[in-house]
Scaffold this motif. Structure first.
Motif, short mmCIF file in Angstrom:
data_model
loop_
_atom_site.label_atom_id
_atom_site.label_comp_id
_atom_site.label_asym_id
_atom_site.label_seq_id
_atom_site.Cartn_x
_atom_site.Cartn_y
_atom_site.Cartn_z
N GLU A 195 -29.01 -1.15 -10.52
CA GLU A 195 -29.72 -1.70 -11.80
C GLU A 195 -30.84 -2.60 -11.46
OE1 GLU A 195 -28.55 -0.75 -14.53
OE2 GLU A 195 -26.94 0.39 -14.08
N MET A 196 -31.58 -2.87 -12.53
CA MET A 196 -32.68 -3.57 -12.11
C MET A 196 -32.46 -4.99 -11.55
SD MET A 196 -35.61 -4.78 -15.07
CE MET A 196 -37.09 -5.37 -14.76
N TYR A 197 -31.59 -5.58 -12.13
CA TYR A 197 -31.18 -7.00 -11.49
C TYR A 197 -30.66 -6.74 -10.11
CZ TYR A 197 -26.36 -5.55 -12.92
OH TYR A 197 -24.96 -5.08 -12.98
N ASP A 198 -30.13 -5.56 -9.71
CA ASP A 198 -29.75 -5.40 -8.29
C ASP A 198 -30.88 -5.25 -7.50
OD1 ASP A 198 -26.74 -5.37 -8.90
OD2 ASP A 198 -27.15 -3.44 -9.56
N ALA A 199 -31.74 -4.44 -7.99
CA ALA A 199 -33.22 -4.08 -7.19
C ALA A 199 -33.66 -5.52 -7.11
CB ALA A 199 -33.86 -3.06 -8.20
N ILE A 200 -33.72 -6.47 -8.11
CA ILE A 200 -34.61 -7.75 -8.08
C ILE A 200 -34.10 -8.81 -7.05
CG2 ILE A 200 -35.31 -9.82 -9.12
CD1 ILE A 200 -35.75 -8.04 -11.58
N PHE A 201 -32.61 -8.59 -7.05
CA PHE A 201 -31.94 -9.44 -6.09
C PHE A 201 -32.28 -8.94 -4.53
CE2 PHE A 201 -28.22 -9.60 -3.18
CZ PHE A 201 -28.03 -10.98 -2.96
N LEU A 202 -32.35 -7.70 -4.42
CA LEU A 202 -32.66 -7.11 -3.09
C LEU A 202 -34.04 -7.35 -2.65
CD1 LEU A 202 -31.39 -5.35 -0.75
CD2 LEU A 202 -32.47 -3.30 -2.14
N ILE A 203 -34.95 -7.06 -3.42
CA ILE A 203 -36.42 -7.27 -3.12
C ILE A 203 -36.67 -8.70 -2.97
CG2 ILE A 203 -38.89 -7.20 -3.80
CD1 ILE A 203 -37.85 -4.30 -4.96
N GLU A 204 -36.25 -9.70 -3.68
CA GLU A 204 -36.37 -11.22 -3.52
C GLU A 204 -35.81 -11.82 -2.00
OE1 GLU A 204 -33.97 -12.96 -6.57
OE2 GLU A 204 -35.72 -13.19 -7.75
N LEU A 205 -35.14 -10.89 -1.28
CA LEU A 205 -34.87 -10.91 0.07
C LEU A 205 -36.09 -11.14 1.00
CD1 LEU A 205 -31.31 -9.13 0.66
CD2 LEU A 205 -31.70 -11.67 0.28
N TRP A 235 -33.20 4.78 -8.19
CA TRP A 235 -34.08 4.52 -7.20
C TRP A 235 -34.94 5.96 -7.24
CZ3 TRP A 235 -36.07 0.03 -5.01
CH2 TRP A 235 -35.21 -1.03 -5.04
N GLU A 236 -35.97 5.85 -7.37
CA GLU A 236 -36.89 7.52 -7.23
C GLU A 236 -37.85 7.10 -6.30
OE1 GLU A 236 -36.03 10.32 -8.62
OE2 GLU A 236 -34.47 9.36 -9.85
N PRO A 237 -38.09 8.41 -5.37
CA PRO A 237 -39.15 8.29 -4.42
C PRO A 237 -40.59 8.43 -5.11
CG PRO A 237 -37.30 9.76 -3.95
CD PRO A 237 -37.27 9.44 -5.02
N GLN A 240 -27.50 -0.72 5.11
CA GLN A 240 -26.13 0.02 5.60
C GLN A 240 -25.18 -0.10 4.42
OE1 GLN A 240 -26.27 2.04 8.18
NE2 GLN A 240 -28.44 1.61 8.44
N ARG A 241 -25.05 0.64 3.80
CA ARG A 241 -24.07 0.59 2.40
C ARG A 241 -24.50 -0.66 1.78
NH1 ARG A 241 -20.86 3.04 6.56
NH2 ARG A 241 -19.99 4.89 5.75
N ASN A 300 -28.83 3.69 -4.43
CA ASN A 300 -28.57 4.24 -5.87
C ASN A 300 -27.00 3.76 -5.97
OD1 ASN A 300 -30.66 5.14 -7.43
ND2 ASN A 300 -30.61 6.98 -6.06
N ARG A 301 -26.11 3.66 -5.12
CA ARG A 301 -24.69 3.16 -5.17
C ARG A 301 -24.74 1.67 -5.11
NH1 ARG A 301 -19.20 4.42 -1.63
NH2 ARG A 301 -17.99 3.34 -2.88
#
Length: 120
Positions: free
Chosen positions: A49-59, A115-117, A66-67, A44-45
């Motif tokens: 945002e959606m584009y941040d989440a997409i960037f992360l999951i694209e990995l 981000w929500e569980p 960690q941070r 969440n920090r």
């Protein structure tokens, strides 16, 4: 209620699924193999945002977060991309079925800048 959900994430020490709903209604997801009690706060920090989440999951599948630093199984550990690439689900029902088939009890889904569980 959100507090109870956060407690669920804090007590987990097994893989979770990270997912984001795309504009076509499909979900893109990857495993996070080693979440810890700070995972939801980090997401969440640093990836709200959606584009941040997409960037992360694209990995692809992630070893840890960690941070703002992520360890990706393919990029950082040299694992085969075909074993760790993101998965796509055409609906939330399919995403829940995927979560169960992977024997993952919790998915963290990015929606509306948070981000929500979600339990499977």
């Amino acid at each position: 209620m959100a507090h109870h959900s956060n407690e669920l994430v804090i007590t987990m020490n097994h893989p979770i699924l990270l997912a984001v709903e795309l504009s076509n209604g499909h979900f893109m997801s990857c495993w996070l193999l080693h979440p810890d009690r700070n995972t939801l706060n980090y997401l969440n920090r640093w990836y709200p945002e959606m584009y941040d989440a997409i960037f992360l999951i694209e990995l692809g599948n992630l070893h840890s977060i960690q941070r703002a630093r992520t360890m990706a199984m393919h990029r950082d550990w040299g694992e085969f991309w075909t074993d760790h690439q993101p998965r796509f689900s055409p609906s939330k029902k399919h995403l829940r079925a995927l979560t169960r088939s992977l024997k993952v009890s919790t998915a963290l889904i990015n929606a509306n800048g948070r981000w929500e569980p979600h339990q499977s």
